[in-house]
Design an enzyme around this catalytic site. Structure first.
Site, PDB file in Angstrom:
ATOM      1  CG  LEU A 273      -2.133  -0.889   1.133  1.00 50.22           C
ATOM      2  CD1 LEU A 273      -2.863  -0.943   2.456  1.00 50.22           C
ATOM      3  CD2 LEU A 273      -3.070  -0.389   0.038  1.00 50.22           C
ATOM      4  NE  ARG A 274       7.325   1.434   0.935  1.00 52.48           N
ATOM      5  CZ  ARG A 274       7.973   1.374   2.093  1.00 52.48           C
ATOM      6  NH1 ARG A 274       8.169   2.461   2.768  1.00 52.48           N
ATOM      7  NH2 ARG A 274       8.412   0.230   2.546  1.00 52.48           N
ATOM      8  CB  ALA A 275       2.204   2.304  -4.681  1.00 47.73           C
TER       9      ALA A 275
END
Ligand code: ZN
Length: 696
Positions: A273-275
């Protein structure tokens, strides 16, 4: 005298990425990739001058903000409302060869233990607090330092611990790394931790290039005068950054805009989910930068282009960049229906259109012309390189039959050996299991075999040869215990002397020299089988790249063995050789092994601490001229390799219903582990990689 930031021409993506981080440090830094001579460093170094100045507590070496001093500051506690001093924001450069102490600061362990003094000398992380930390050639920085750097950047805190004595201080900085991909890639897991990436290339437009040269001449002739001519632009940009920062907390990311962010991230099949977080933050920063208080589709588009290219599932041989069509499709699909199109697309609302730097002044014509136009050029070139995906081997496979099956993991159609000399493209790579050299080495840090190292787990203790860097407490206490009476100890505290201190012995992992010996003869079977073999070696090469190994490639076929690639750091070169490797003919196995033996003998002299791992990829068959004892020769060659103590692994490529088991007996002669080709995988990523490529 640094070059003015506003005078940089034709670097719109780079400037924008830096500015978004300047507005919102939470975006997480910028990685700038590009060849030499593209003014990457000039642009980065110019940034500090347009960042708002910072107020600091006088005398604090950690750059505390008087309004909100770090409660844990090693130079604190600071009195509230103390005097303040204003200084420009700093740009601190981390040299590639820096030590860990230089980066995080150094703690004098001996003084701490024998005198009870907590002596801490701040490092570059402290100096960079509230400014910019810049690493040129970040791809050449030691992994361990990159990890420390990215941890500090993520936490906003630098933390030094040596044997229970710890120091922490605030370290919030904008991290910028530049690199030339031709000199080696950054490991993918580190790539992902930079917020944004930008690919830079020299501008193509002759008018823009001319302007770059003109400004460079003017700056070289009279740096102070040139800088002064840009003063107004610099001031205006600094004010715009400050305004955008102030606006940032008011910017709203609506549910609809958030849906667009997540839709775009999903479309590019990014990990984790970093993106999504980075894209959302960058979109918010872009809205603030453009003077809006609500995130629009264009903010999401701009953010995605900067935040996603390096997060796609990819391997180091893939082309960089983001496919515009996929992006536009994802944006269109997730667009709220009743609203209709919110924005007109990238060409009308280019982020560089409305900057104060375009309000006239020396930054006139060429930059305006170069702005959005340059942007679309860049994306165009990305799309081009994207088609030139090197992996499926567009190398020397010209003229091959187009029906060759690929990526089937080795079709079992082990028919008559194909006498085909054209290069077979490799099947798609997969993640391999870790092959390692047995025993404990002492080689350079890496990720393959066990080794004595500067970090890792504690396995024992010794008397220190130099300064104590990792104390072994139990051994130190044991060494000090017999002397307590003699030293006149009366209280509860242990009386330590310098000679009591013991250094911990640590075990970590080293990189190795992985030398591949690959059978490219006709005995290896059909084209499909050869494609599977090449795919497996390619996978092992990718693995070697991530484990920081040196690699070499020997092939044998027809008349003899060839050192296709002498030991090198360039896995890309090895992959290219492999892809273009012709196959067919007799199987001079002995020649391949003898060549390997010779190469390793030389490498042992050249780099004695780097332990080799020989990976023999073969079905174990050996053929030569009529009447020769090829198998006997191979056996003797294997004995020679084994007698030198070379660690080896045999990858058995034999396929088909009738198996001779020759590779396994070769493995025995080499004292090597034998794995079947199908046993090499740790988990199959090949299908995922293939799907992503199809989608892109
Ligand atoms: Zn302080």
């Amino acid at each position: 005298m640094t070059y003015p930031f506003t005078a940089v021409v034709g670097m719109d993506d780079l400037r924008l990425a830096l500015l978004l981080n300047a507005v919102s440090p939470a975006v997480g830094g910028v990685l700038v990739r590009g060849e030499k001579g593209t003014a990457k460093s000039t642009s980065v170094r110019a940034l500090a001058a347009v960042l708002p100045p910072v107020a600091v507590v006088p005398g604090c070496r950690f750059g505390c903000d008087p309004a909100a001093p770090d409660p844990g500051c090693p130079d604190g506690p600071h009195e509230a409302g103390a005097a303040a001093r204003t200084r420009p924001a700093r740009l601190v450069e981390l040299p590639v060869g820096a030590s860990e102490d230089r980066l995080v600061g150094s703690l004098d362990l001996e003084r701490a233990l024998t005198e009870g003094v907590k002596a801490y000398e701040p490092g570059l992380l402290a100096a960079a607090h509230r400014g910019v930390l810049y690493v040129d050639e970040v791809n050449l920085l030691h992994d361990h330092l990159v990890d420390l750097l990215l941890d500090a950047a993520a936490l906003g805190t630098a933390y030094v611990e040596r044997e229970g004595i710890s120091v922490r201080h605030a370290a919030r900085f904008l991290l910028v790394g530049t690199m030339n991909p031709e000199e080696g890639e950054l490991r993918p897991q580190l790539l992902d931790r930079f917020g944004l990436t930008v690919e830079v290339a020299a501008p193509r437009d002759p008018a823009v290039r001319a302007e770059v040269v003109r400004r460079r001449f003017a700056s070289d002739a009279d740096p102070a005068g040139f800088a002064a001519a840009w003063d107004d632009e610099e001031t205006a940009l600094a004010e715009r950054i400050a305004t955008a920062r102030a606006r940032l907390p008011r910017v709203v990311l609506s549910d609809a805009a958030l849906r667009q962010v997540t839709a775009v991230c999903a479309a590019f099949d990014v990990d984790g989910l970093r993106a999504d977080l980075v894209t959302a933050r960058a979109a918010i920063a872009h809205a603030a930068w453009c003077g809006r208080e609500e995130v629009t589709e264009d903010d999401v588009r701009v953010a995605a282009r900067l935040a996603l290219p390096h997060r796609r599932r990819r391997n180091p041989f893939d082309a960089p960049g983001l496919d515009d069509e996929t992006l536009e499709q994802a944006l269109a699909d997730s667009r709220p229906e009743d609203d209709g199109p919110q924005d007109d697309g990238p060409q009308d609302d280019g982020p560089q259109d409305d900057g104060p730097q375009d309000d006239g002044g020396p930054d006139g014509g060429p930059d305006d012309g170069g702005g959005p136009g340059m942007g679309s050029n860049t994306y165009g070139s990305d799309a081009e390189t994207h088609e030139k995906d090197p992996l499926p081997g567009d190398g020397e496979g010209a003229g091959e039959p187009t029906t060759a099956p690929r990526g089937e993991g080795g079709g079992r159609t082990d028919a008559a050996p194909a006498p085909d000399r054209a290069a077979v493209p490799p099947a798609d790579p997969f993640r391999t299991r870790r092959l390692e050299v047995p025993g404990i080495g002492a080689g350079a840090a890496g990720r393959r075999s066990r080794a004595r190292s500067e970090r890792g787990r504690v396995v024992g203790s010794t008397r220190p040869a130099g300064a104590v860097t990792r104390l072994h407490l139990p051994s130190t206490v044991l060494a000090a215990a017999p002397h307590q009476l003699g030293r006149g100890r009366t209280g509860p505290g242990l009386r330590l002397a310098r000679e009591d201190l013991r250094q911990a012995t640590l075990e970590g992992r080293e990189g190795n020299l992985v030398l591949f010996v690959v059978d490219a003869s006709g005995s290896m079977g059909s084209r499909a089988r050869m494609a599977a073999v090449k795919g497996a070696v390619l996978s092992l090469l990718l693995d070697a790249y991530q484990r920081r190994d040196k690699v070499g490639l020997i092939t044998f076929r027809a008349a003899g063995a060839e050192l296709a690639l002498p030991p090198t750091w360039s896995v890309e070169a090895a992959a290219a050789r492999l892809t273009g490797l012709p196959t067919g003919g007799r199987t001079p196995l002995a020649a391949g092994l003898l060549r390997a033996h010779e190469v390793l003998r030389v490498e042992r002299v050249r780099d004695p601490r780097r332990r080799p791992l020989l990976v023999v990829v073969t079905d174990g068959r050996a053929t030569g001229a009529r009447g020769s004892d090829s198998l006997g020769e191979a056996r003797r060659a294997a004995g020679l390799v084994a007698s030198a103590g070379t660690a080896a692994v045999v990858v058995d490529c034999e396929a088909g219903p009738v198996r001779l088991g020759l590779a396994a007996s070769l493995g025995q002669q080499l004292g090597a582990q034998t794995l079947r080709l199908e046993e090499l995988g740790a988990e199959s990523l090949a299908s995922t990689v293939r799907d992503v490529r199809k989608a892109a």
